[in-house]
Design an enzyme around this catalytic site. Structure first.
Site, short mmCIF file in Angstrom:
data_model
loop_
_atom_site.label_atom_id
_atom_site.label_comp_id
_atom_site.label_asym_id
_atom_site.label_seq_id
_atom_site.Cartn_x
_atom_site.Cartn_y
_atom_site.Cartn_z
N GLY A 46 36.40 45.93 38.32
CA GLY A 46 36.32 44.75 39.14
C GLY A 46 35.02 44.74 39.93
N GLN A 51 29.31 42.22 46.52
CA GLN A 51 28.83 43.56 46.14
C GLN A 51 27.45 43.51 45.50
OE1 GLN A 51 32.79 44.68 44.19
NE2 GLN A 51 31.92 46.64 44.83
N CYS A 95 35.52 52.41 44.45
CA CYS A 95 34.76 51.18 44.61
C CYS A 95 33.33 51.43 44.14
CB CYS A 95 34.78 50.76 46.08
SG CYS A 95 33.90 49.23 46.43
N LEU A 96 32.78 50.45 43.42
CA LEU A 96 31.40 50.59 42.95
C LEU A 96 30.41 50.64 44.10
CD1 LEU A 96 31.51 48.18 39.87
CD2 LEU A 96 31.68 50.68 39.88
N HIS A 137 42.02 44.25 45.83
CA HIS A 137 40.83 44.99 46.24
C HIS A 137 39.61 44.06 46.25
CE1 HIS A 137 38.19 48.75 46.01
NE2 HIS A 137 37.35 47.80 45.62
N GLU A 138 39.47 43.27 45.17
CA GLU A 138 38.30 42.39 45.07
C GLU A 138 38.38 41.22 46.06
OE1 GLU A 138 35.83 43.60 43.59
OE2 GLU A 138 36.92 45.13 42.51
N HIS A 141 37.10 42.25 49.30
CA HIS A 141 35.63 42.16 49.38
C HIS A 141 35.19 40.77 49.83
CE1 HIS A 141 33.97 45.94 48.01
NE2 HIS A 141 34.76 45.96 46.95
#
Length: 173
Positions: A46, A51, A95-96, A137-138, A141
């Site tokens: 994701g 991000q 997380c990226l 989660h996304e 963000h």
């Protein structure tokens, strides 16, 4: 398609609430393509627009992990959780934007989400298991929240300090 740089925590842009996308344009479609390419390259399941430094309400995800299964890339514009289960699931999240740090986070086991698709039409789907965790989660963000914001303050501070050190090391390289 262009690979985009993924912002690393702490970065003030990751804490901003993203603005809704007014219309699905060619620019929005290009952004979606770039985000999918960036997510798959990372590799991740994701990625939210903030991000990559774009404060707009769009996320991409694909939680198919089986290499023999067909990928299921999804683009969600202006996603909104319209229902969530009382039952919780706990997943070890990463997380990226916070590489190599993982923690267990409890979230609703199932959620129903509405969003605008790339075709401009409203879509609705109920997600469970990893898909439910990923979409929540996304969406976090898009609301300026990171998965570490669900952790106890001491653990969150420890991860933030390690990320600050990593960013200093990367800046010197």
């Amino acid at each position: 398609m262009t690979l985009r740089n993924i912002l690393l925590h702490p970065d003030p842009r990751l804490k901003k609430v993203a603005t809704p996308i007014a219309a699905v344009t060619d620019e929005v479609r290009r952004l979606a393509d770039d985000m999918l390419e960036t997510m798959y390259d990372a590799p991740g399941i994701g990625l939210a627009a903030p991000q990559i430094g774009v404060t707009e309400r769009m996320l991409v995800m694909d939680c198919i992990k089986d290499e023999n299964a067909s990928p299921r890339p999804m683009v969600l514009i202006n996603p909104e959780i319209t229902w969530e289960s009382e039952a919780l699931n706990v997943y070890e999240e990463g997380c990226l934007s916070i590489p190599e740090h993982y923690a267990e986070v409890a979230r609703p086991a199932e959620v129903e989400v509405t969003w605008t698709g790339l075709d401009g039409k409203i879509q609705r789907e109920r997600f469970d298991a990893l898909w439910a965790t990923c979409v929540q989660h996304e969406i976090d963000h898009l609301n300026g929240r990171l998965f570490i914001d669900h952790l106890k303050p001491l653990r969150r501070q420890m991860i933030t300090r390690k990320m600050q050190k990593l960013k200093r090391e990367l800046a010197r390289a």
